[in-house]
Design a protein around this motif. Structure first.
Motif, PDB file in Angstrom:
ATOM      1  N   ARG A   1      45.977  42.488  42.718  1.00  0.00           N
ATOM      2  CA  ARG A   1      45.550  43.825  43.135  1.00  0.00           C
ATOM      3  C   ARG A   1      44.245  44.197  42.462  1.00  0.00           C
ATOM      4  NH1 ARG A   1      51.329  46.801  42.492  1.00  0.00           N
ATOM      5  NH2 ARG A   1      52.408  45.590  44.063  1.00  0.00           N
ATOM      6  N   THR A   2      43.405  44.917  43.206  1.00  0.00           N
ATOM      7  CA  THR A   2      42.161  45.445  42.661  1.00  0.00           C
ATOM      8  C   THR A   2      42.406  46.897  42.281  1.00  0.00           C
ATOM      9  OG1 THR A   2      40.859  43.982  44.056  1.00  0.00           O
ATOM     10  CG2 THR A   2      39.722  45.894  43.155  1.00  0.00           C
TER      11      THR A   2
ATOM     12  N   LYS B   1      34.584  51.353  37.974  1.00  0.00           N
ATOM     13  CA  LYS B   1      34.584  49.933  37.657  1.00  0.00           C
ATOM     14  C   LYS B   1      35.840  49.334  38.288  1.00  0.00           C
ATOM     15  CE  LYS B   1      34.878  46.582  33.980  1.00  0.00           C
ATOM     16  NZ  LYS B   1      35.330  46.308  32.648  1.00  0.00           N
ATOM     17  N   LEU B   2      35.658  48.208  38.981  1.00  0.00           N
ATOM     18  CA  LEU B   2      36.799  47.537  39.590  1.00  0.00           C
ATOM     19  C   LEU B   2      37.307  46.435  38.671  1.00  0.00           C
ATOM     20  CD1 LEU B   2      35.627  47.166  43.291  1.00  0.00           C
ATOM     21  CD2 LEU B   2      37.191  48.862  42.339  1.00  0.00           C
ATOM     22  N   THR B   3      38.610  46.380  38.515  1.00  0.00           N
ATOM     23  CA  THR B   3      39.250  45.294  37.780  1.00  0.00           C
ATOM     24  C   THR B   3      40.289  44.676  38.705  1.00  0.00           C
ATOM     25  OG1 THR B   3      40.938  46.732  36.827  1.00  0.00           O
ATOM     26  CG2 THR B   3      38.954  46.400  35.528  1.00  0.00           C
ATOM     27  N   ARG B   4      40.631  43.429  38.423  1.00  0.00           N
ATOM     28  CA  ARG B   4      41.692  42.770  39.190  1.00  0.00           C
ATOM     29  C   ARG B   4      42.773  42.348  38.219  1.00  0.00           C
ATOM     30  NH1 ARG B   4      39.459  38.863  43.787  1.00  0.00           N
ATOM     31  NH2 ARG B   4      39.906  37.340  42.213  1.00  0.00           N
ATOM     32  N   ARG B   5      44.003  42.540  38.627  1.00  0.00           N
ATOM     33  CA  ARG B   5      45.136  42.173  37.794  1.00  0.00           C
ATOM     34  C   ARG B   5      46.222  41.551  38.655  1.00  0.00           C
ATOM     35  NH1 ARG B   5      41.724  42.506  34.639  1.00  0.00           N
ATOM     36  NH2 ARG B   5      41.571  43.872  32.862  1.00  0.00           N
ATOM     37  N   ALA B   6      46.995  40.700  38.020  1.00  0.00           N
ATOM     38  CA  ALA B   6      48.150  40.083  38.667  1.00  0.00           C
ATOM     39  C   ALA B   6      49.378  40.917  38.316  1.00  0.00           C
ATOM     40  CB  ALA B   6      48.320  38.650  38.178  1.00  0.00           C
ATOM     41  N   PHE B   7      50.103  41.349  39.333  1.00  0.00           N
ATOM     42  CA  PHE B   7      51.333  42.104  39.140  1.00  0.00           C
ATOM     43  C   PHE B   7      52.490  41.125  39.318  1.00  0.00           C
ATOM     44  CE2 PHE B   7      48.413  45.437  39.461  1.00  0.00           C
ATOM     45  CZ  PHE B   7      49.008  46.633  39.111  1.00  0.00           C
TER      46      PHE B   7
ATOM     47  N   ALA C   1      55.250  43.098  35.094  1.00  0.00           N
ATOM     48  CA  ALA C   1      54.218  42.904  34.074  1.00  0.00           C
ATOM     49  C   ALA C   1      52.875  42.899  34.795  1.00  0.00           C
ATOM     50  CB  ALA C   1      54.417  41.586  33.340  1.00  0.00           C
ATOM     51  N   VAL C   2      51.874  43.519  34.195  1.00  0.00           N
ATOM     52  CA  VAL C   2      50.516  43.534  34.728  1.00  0.00           C
ATOM     53  C   VAL C   2      49.691  42.623  33.831  1.00  0.00           C
ATOM     54  CG1 VAL C   2      48.532  44.951  35.344  1.00  0.00           C
ATOM     55  CG2 VAL C   2      50.849  45.881  35.584  1.00  0.00           C
TER      56      VAL C   2
ATOM     57  N   LEU D   1      47.991  35.464  32.848  1.00  0.00           N
ATOM     58  CA  LEU D   1      48.692  34.750  33.917  1.00  0.00           C
ATOM     59  C   LEU D   1      48.573  33.248  33.715  1.00  0.00           C
ATOM     60  CD1 LEU D   1      50.279  34.803  36.579  1.00  0.00           C
ATOM     61  CD2 LEU D   1      48.063  34.743  37.759  1.00  0.00           C
ATOM     62  N   SER D   2      47.394  32.792  33.332  1.00  0.00           N
ATOM     63  CA  SER D   2      47.183  31.365  33.088  1.00  0.00           C
ATOM     64  C   SER D   2      48.126  30.855  32.006  1.00  0.00           C
ATOM     65  CB  SER D   2      45.733  31.109  32.697  1.00  0.00           C
ATOM     66  OG  SER D   2      45.510  29.754  32.451  1.00  0.00           O
ATOM     67  N   GLU D   3      48.221  31.589  30.908  1.00  0.00           N
ATOM     68  CA  GLU D   3      49.106  31.195  29.801  1.00  0.00           C
ATOM     69  C   GLU D   3      50.571  31.172  30.256  1.00  0.00           C
ATOM     70  OE1 GLU D   3      50.443  32.936  25.455  1.00  0.00           O
ATOM     71  OE2 GLU D   3      48.465  33.452  26.217  1.00  0.00           O
ATOM     72  N   PHE D   4      50.988  32.181  31.006  1.00  0.00           N
ATOM     73  CA  PHE D   4      52.360  32.275  31.486  1.00  0.00           C
ATOM     74  C   PHE D   4      52.702  31.108  32.413  1.00  0.00           C
ATOM     75  CE2 PHE D   4      55.293  33.832  34.821  1.00  0.00           C
ATOM     76  CZ  PHE D   4      56.402  34.082  34.037  1.00  0.00           C
ATOM     77  N   VAL D   5      51.818  30.843  33.375  1.00  0.00           N
ATOM     78  CA  VAL D   5      52.076  29.781  34.350  1.00  0.00           C
ATOM     79  C   VAL D   5      52.045  28.412  33.678  1.00  0.00           C
ATOM     80  CG1 VAL D   5      51.198  28.674  36.440  1.00  0.00           C
ATOM     81  CG2 VAL D   5      51.308  31.154  36.307  1.00  0.00           C
TER      82      VAL D   5
END
Length: 147
Positions: free
Chosen positions: A77-78, A94-100, A113-114, A120-124
């Motif tokens: 999501r942006t 300011k636009l940010t992108r996050r993985a929900f 978790a946001v 996300l890289s560490e989790f995956v």
């Protein structure tokens, strides 16, 4: 893959999660490494998706179709954030992108978790490593767990 919350079983999802997670791990690492004028902050860089959507979605499936065993999904999501200037009412968006990342247990209770792309890289990567360890042990009764 079995989902656990505070050490207790929470739900069960997917059959072929490892392949999708491994592909996502590579995609996130590549996106973070690329220079991107639109997303100068590496934490905002994720794999390219058509129309910002799901990075993955795993649901419990039985022979009879979907059953209430659990769900684990991740959507990109942006998010617009207002950044005020030090003086006066002016500022900028300011636009940010996050993985929900959302997990739903078999009883319908959900967790969210946001995550930045680094998180996300560490989790995956952790999930892929754990799955590979489980497969390497050759124990058919051992499943990957998320705590």
């Amino acid at each position: 893959m079995e989902l656990h919350r505070d050490g207790a079983p929470y739900g069960t999802v997917g059959e072929r999660c490892g392949w999708f997670l491994s592909r996502l791990a590579r995609g996130v690492a590549e996106a973070r490494a690329r220079g991107d004028g639109r997303w100068p902050d590496p934490d905002d860089r994720f794999p390219d998706l058509p129309d910002e959507g799901e990075l993955f979605a795993f649901r419990y499936r039985a022979r009879k179709g979907l059953v209430g065993g659990g769900e684990l999904r991740c959507q990109l999501r942006t998010i617009p954030m207002w950044t005020p200037q030090e003086r006066g009412p002016a500022g900028e968006w300011k636009l940010t992108r996050r993985a929900f990342l959302e997990a739903w247990g078999s009883d319908g209770v959900g967790l969210r978790a946001v995550l930045t792309s680094a998180e996300l890289s560490e989790f995956v990567e952790m999930l892929v490593t754990e799955a590979e360890e489980c497969l390497g042990s050759h124990k058919s009764d051992k499943s990957s767990r998320i705590s």
